[in-house]
Write an enzyme that holds these catalytic residues in place. Structure first.
Site, mmCIF file in Angstrom:
data_model
loop_
_atom_site.group_PDB
_atom_site.id
_atom_site.type_symbol
_atom_site.label_atom_id
_atom_site.label_comp_id
_atom_site.label_asym_id
_atom_site.label_seq_id
_atom_site.Cartn_x
_atom_site.Cartn_y
_atom_site.Cartn_z
ATOM 1 N N HIS A 75 -24.553 38.471 89.603
ATOM 2 C CA HIS A 75 -23.718 39.625 89.328
ATOM 3 C C HIS A 75 -24.389 40.763 88.195
ATOM 4 O O HIS A 75 -23.733 41.720 88.092
ATOM 5 C CB HIS A 75 -22.217 39.172 88.937
ATOM 6 C CG HIS A 75 -22.258 38.926 87.487
ATOM 7 N ND1 HIS A 75 -22.361 37.655 87.021
ATOM 8 C CD2 HIS A 75 -22.032 39.592 86.163
ATOM 9 C CE1 HIS A 75 -22.161 37.605 85.645
ATOM 10 N NE2 HIS A 75 -21.739 38.763 85.302
ATOM 11 N N ASP A 120 -23.694 32.575 91.974
ATOM 12 C CA ASP A 120 -23.883 33.557 90.896
ATOM 13 C C ASP A 120 -25.337 33.525 90.552
ATOM 14 O O ASP A 120 -25.459 33.076 89.180
ATOM 15 C CB ASP A 120 -22.908 33.494 89.878
ATOM 16 C CG ASP A 120 -23.131 35.030 88.958
ATOM 17 O OD1 ASP A 120 -23.774 35.869 89.476
ATOM 18 O OD2 ASP A 120 -22.264 35.068 88.252
ATOM 19 N N GLN A 209 -19.583 39.041 77.089
ATOM 20 C CA GLN A 209 -20.240 40.248 77.793
ATOM 21 C C GLN A 209 -21.507 40.450 77.376
ATOM 22 O O GLN A 209 -21.659 40.507 76.176
ATOM 23 C CB GLN A 209 -19.178 41.380 78.005
ATOM 24 C CG GLN A 209 -18.191 41.386 79.063
ATOM 25 C CD GLN A 209 -17.166 40.274 79.207
ATOM 26 O OE1 GLN A 209 -16.863 39.958 78.078
ATOM 27 N NE2 GLN A 209 -17.090 39.904 80.130
ATOM 28 N N GLY A 210 -22.482 40.583 78.295
ATOM 29 C CA GLY A 210 -23.722 40.756 78.013
ATOM 30 C C GLY A 210 -24.552 39.390 77.685
ATOM 31 O O GLY A 210 -25.752 39.566 77.615
ATOM 32 N N ASP A 211 -23.708 38.571 77.715
ATOM 33 C CA ASP A 211 -24.690 37.001 77.734
ATOM 34 C C ASP A 211 -24.897 36.553 79.448
ATOM 35 O O ASP A 211 -25.813 35.471 79.740
ATOM 36 C CB ASP A 211 -23.901 35.992 76.824
ATOM 37 C CG ASP A 211 -23.610 36.114 75.369
ATOM 38 O OD1 ASP A 211 -24.777 36.621 75.172
ATOM 39 O OD2 ASP A 211 -22.626 35.940 75.210
ATOM 40 N N SER A 212 -24.345 37.215 80.296
ATOM 41 C CA SER A 212 -24.484 36.896 81.639
ATOM 42 C C SER A 212 -25.800 36.705 82.093
ATOM 43 O O SER A 212 -26.755 37.498 81.548
ATOM 44 C CB SER A 212 -23.588 37.967 82.450
ATOM 45 O OG SER A 212 -22.534 37.760 82.680
HETATM 46 N N1 ARG Z 1 -19.720 38.250 83.030
HETATM 47 C C1 ARG Z 1 -20.014 38.392 81.760
HETATM 48 C C2 ARG Z 1 -21.291 39.373 81.586
HETATM 49 O O1 ARG Z 1 -21.788 39.774 82.520
HETATM 50 C C3 ARG Z 1 -19.920 37.013 81.164
HETATM 51 C C4 ARG Z 1 -18.764 36.411 80.726
HETATM 52 C C5 ARG Z 1 -18.833 35.402 80.172
HETATM 53 N N2 ARG Z 1 -17.534 35.113 79.801
HETATM 54 C C6 ARG Z 1 -17.114 33.980 79.078
HETATM 55 N N3 ARG Z 1 -15.906 34.086 78.568
HETATM 56 N N4 ARG Z 1 -17.984 32.960 78.843
HETATM 57 O O2 ARG Z 1 -21.920 39.165 80.540
#
Ligand code: ARG
Length: 265
Positions: A75, A120, A209-212
């Site tokens: 993603h 993913d 967000q941003g750790d993905s």
């Molecule tokens: N989708 C998020 C990203 O793009 C990561 C989300 C992780 N969220 C969590 N609650 N662990 O950075």
């Protein structure tokens, strides 16, 4: 239910990515507040502690899999093909450090069959190899898909918060598929075969967000780090009863290894 909430999380991630690029120069100076907060509930990693951690310019994390390949989340990328637009930064905990290593991408490989749910994972191939930086091996069996995991990244330190200048780390416990899919948690939304949950029932510590795309990892029986997960999604960040959801790397290990070979290592 899964699709809208997941989409919401991913939209936020895209926004976070744009904000990252725009605001990276304006982040807190060394020693300013936030020094101990991030990932959510984390502390600062030290230089060299997780040498294979990669920051990607679209606002995601990744792990150095080989001298030319970064393993990240599907993603975080668009589609498979030539892509020279991504910058990978590594070799530092401080993204503003003058000693950082940067590489441009030359190709993206997104997991075949990825449609926004499960599968993913993706590779970003670097235009030239990175030498002298340790790589992170992936878990090839489910043996390590339990226990306590380490998470790390430059993502938000609070839900809705800013991207971080300094790499943050934390540990989170494994949450079983049964618990994670229970009505008090994700109520059947977890793809048990290829997603793995981790976090505290009480919340407080999580990726955000941003750790993905960044790795979730632990020590193996020889005390070496091994990657068990890829940051994928969650409902908000660090909320009670909402553990982080990670791509279960062991499930894809053979496919990932085959793709790496095809990509030239
Ligand atoms: N989708 C998020 C990203 O793009 C990561 C989300 C992780 N969220 C969590 N609650 N662990 O950075």
């Amino acid at each position: 239910m899964r699709s809208w909430r997941t989409l919401l999380a991913r939209t936020t991630a895209t926004l976070a990515a744009a904000i990252t690029v725009a605001s990276m120069g304006a982040l807190a100076a060394p020693g300013a507040a936030h020094a101990d907060a991030s990932v959510v509930g984390g502390t600062r990693a030290t230089l060299g502690e997780f040498p294979w951690m990669v920051r990607l310019s679209m606002g995601c994390g990744g792990a150095l899999y080989s001298s030319t390949l970064v393993l990240t989340a599907a993603h975080c990328v668009s589609s498979t093909g030539t892509n020279t637009s991504i910058t990978a930064t590594l070799g530092v905990v401080d993204l503003n450090s003058t000693s950082k290593i940067t590489r441009k991408s030359n190709y993206v490989y997104r997991a075949p069959g990825y449609t926004g749910s499960g599968k993913d994972w993706a590779f970003i191939r670097l235009a030239s190899p990175v030498t002298g930086v340790a790589t992170l091996p992936i878990a090839k069996t489910t043996a390590y898909d339990t226990g306590t995991f380490t998470i790390a990244g430059w993502g938000a330190a609070t839900e809705g918060g800013a991207q971080q200048r300094y790499l943050l780390k934390a540990t989170v416990p494994f949450v079983s598929d049964t618990t994670c899919n229970s009505s008090s948690m994700y109520n059947g939304e977890i793809i048990a075969s290829n997603e793995i949950c981790a976090g505290y029932t009480a919340g407080g510590t999580d990726t955000c967000q941003g750790d993905s795309g960044g790795p979730m990892f632990r020590r193996d029986s020889a005390n070496a780090w091994v990657q068990v997960g890829i940051v994928s999604w969650g409902d908000g960040c660090a909320r009670p009863n909402k553990p982080g959801v990670y791509t279960q790397v062991s499930y894809f290990a053979a496919t990932i290894a085959a793709a790496a070979t095809t990509l030239g290592g």
